[in-house]
Design a protein around this motif. Structure first.
Motif, mmCIF file in Angstrom:
data_model
loop_
_atom_site.group_PDB
_atom_site.id
_atom_site.type_symbol
_atom_site.label_atom_id
_atom_site.label_comp_id
_atom_site.label_asym_id
_atom_site.label_seq_id
_atom_site.Cartn_x
_atom_site.Cartn_y
_atom_site.Cartn_z
ATOM 1 N N ASP A 99 4.528 34.340 21.447
ATOM 2 C CA ASP A 99 4.587 36.060 21.136
ATOM 3 C C ASP A 99 5.332 36.666 22.362
ATOM 4 O O ASP A 99 5.888 37.672 21.812
ATOM 5 C CB ASP A 99 3.381 36.296 20.787
ATOM 6 C CG ASP A 99 2.666 35.970 19.365
ATOM 7 O OD1 ASP A 99 3.557 35.338 18.494
ATOM 8 O OD2 ASP A 99 1.645 35.753 19.150
ATOM 9 N N ALA A 100 5.239 36.413 23.537
ATOM 10 C CA ALA A 100 5.940 36.990 24.589
ATOM 11 C C ALA A 100 7.480 36.795 24.665
ATOM 12 O O ALA A 100 8.001 37.565 25.472
ATOM 13 C CB ALA A 100 5.392 36.469 25.949
ATOM 14 N N THR A 101 7.925 35.745 23.975
ATOM 15 C CA THR A 101 9.473 35.520 24.048
ATOM 16 C C THR A 101 10.095 36.124 22.928
ATOM 17 O O THR A 101 9.495 35.798 21.641
ATOM 18 C CB THR A 101 9.619 34.008 23.836
ATOM 19 O OG1 THR A 101 9.052 33.437 25.213
ATOM 20 C CG2 THR A 101 11.136 33.672 24.166
ATOM 21 N N GLN A 102 11.021 36.742 23.079
ATOM 22 C CA GLN A 102 11.909 37.262 22.057
ATOM 23 C C GLN A 102 13.281 36.693 22.197
ATOM 24 O O GLN A 102 13.995 36.900 23.228
ATOM 25 C CB GLN A 102 11.947 38.847 22.349
ATOM 26 C CG GLN A 102 12.953 39.541 21.248
ATOM 27 C CD GLN A 102 13.279 41.073 21.594
ATOM 28 O OE1 GLN A 102 12.829 41.453 22.514
ATOM 29 N NE2 GLN A 102 13.918 41.609 20.581
ATOM 30 N N TRP A 103 13.687 35.885 21.187
ATOM 31 C CA TRP A 103 15.020 35.229 21.298
ATOM 32 C C TRP A 103 16.020 36.271 20.675
ATOM 33 O O TRP A 103 16.000 36.961 19.828
ATOM 34 C CB TRP A 103 15.028 34.009 20.259
ATOM 35 C CG TRP A 103 14.059 32.960 20.731
ATOM 36 C CD1 TRP A 103 12.845 32.868 20.406
ATOM 37 C CD2 TRP A 103 14.032 32.164 21.778
ATOM 38 N NE1 TRP A 103 12.008 31.961 21.234
ATOM 39 C CE2 TRP A 103 13.095 31.257 21.917
ATOM 40 C CE3 TRP A 103 15.408 31.863 22.673
ATOM 41 C CZ2 TRP A 103 12.938 30.294 22.864
ATOM 42 C CZ3 TRP A 103 15.309 30.605 23.683
ATOM 43 C CH2 TRP A 103 14.229 30.238 23.723
ATOM 44 N N LEU A 104 17.311 36.431 21.469
ATOM 45 C CA LEU A 104 18.085 37.362 21.297
ATOM 46 C C LEU A 104 19.625 36.981 20.766
ATOM 47 O O LEU A 104 20.252 37.633 20.446
ATOM 48 C CB LEU A 104 18.399 38.253 22.669
ATOM 49 C CG LEU A 104 17.271 38.662 23.470
ATOM 50 C CD1 LEU A 104 17.433 39.366 24.925
ATOM 51 C CD2 LEU A 104 16.825 39.772 22.440
ATOM 52 N N GLY A 105 19.724 35.538 20.987
ATOM 53 C CA GLY A 105 21.219 35.199 20.754
ATOM 54 C C GLY A 105 21.380 33.423 21.054
ATOM 55 O O GLY A 105 20.820 33.339 21.909
#
Length: 152
Positions: free
Chosen positions: A68-74
């Motif tokens: 949950d700590a990782t936000q994938w951006l591209g």
């Protein structure tokens, strides 16, 4: 927002249902690159069921936890190909964890069994991304970093 109108996380600018969503629902991905894009989308959407199902049984872990700590951006596919039932994809994915940005690059290998491509393994490298104040923001907003995520 329904999945029919949700934009696909893989960056295709197509609706999820017309892009990676159909593979998440059981259609076979036609190429290693399509499978890799659908797996990236599954990471964004936390679809561990699909990630495990699309992993080759020879290398698949017993379970897979979401982060949950990782936000994938591209996602950027650098190159891909296939020869017979072997395939490969080199990609770069940008992510954010708290106020820190990073880049995951991986050379992935795929194998086709019974007409389905599956992820076999990969050689990942992770590096820290340090955007300058006047660089484009890694979040994809199109604004300069200093006018976007650097404000926080």
């Amino acid at each position: 927002m329904s999945s029919a109108s949700l934009s696909c996380p893989c960056g295709s600018a197509r609706p999820l249902a017309e892009c990676c969503g159909r593979y998440h629902d059981g259609a076979p991905a036609p190429t290693p690159a399509a499978l890799m894009r659908s797996r990236y989308s599954a990471f964004v959407l936390k679809r561990t069921d699909y990630l495990l199902a699309s992993w080759h049984p020879d290398t698949r872990p017993a379970e897979l936890a979401t982060d949950d700590a990782t936000q994938w951006l591209g996602l950027e596919v650098l190159h891909s190909g296939e020869q017979g039932d072997r395939g490969w994809v080199k990609f770069r994915a940008t992510f954010r964890e708290g106020r820190h940005y990073g880049v995951l690059e991986e050379a992935s290998e795929f194998r086709r069994d019974d007409g389905r491509w599956r992820y076999l393994d990969g050689r990942p490298t992770v590096s820290r991304l340090r955007p300058g104040r006047n660089d484009a923001c890694p979040c994809g907003s199109g604004r300069k970093f200093k006018r976007c995520c650097d404000l926080g």
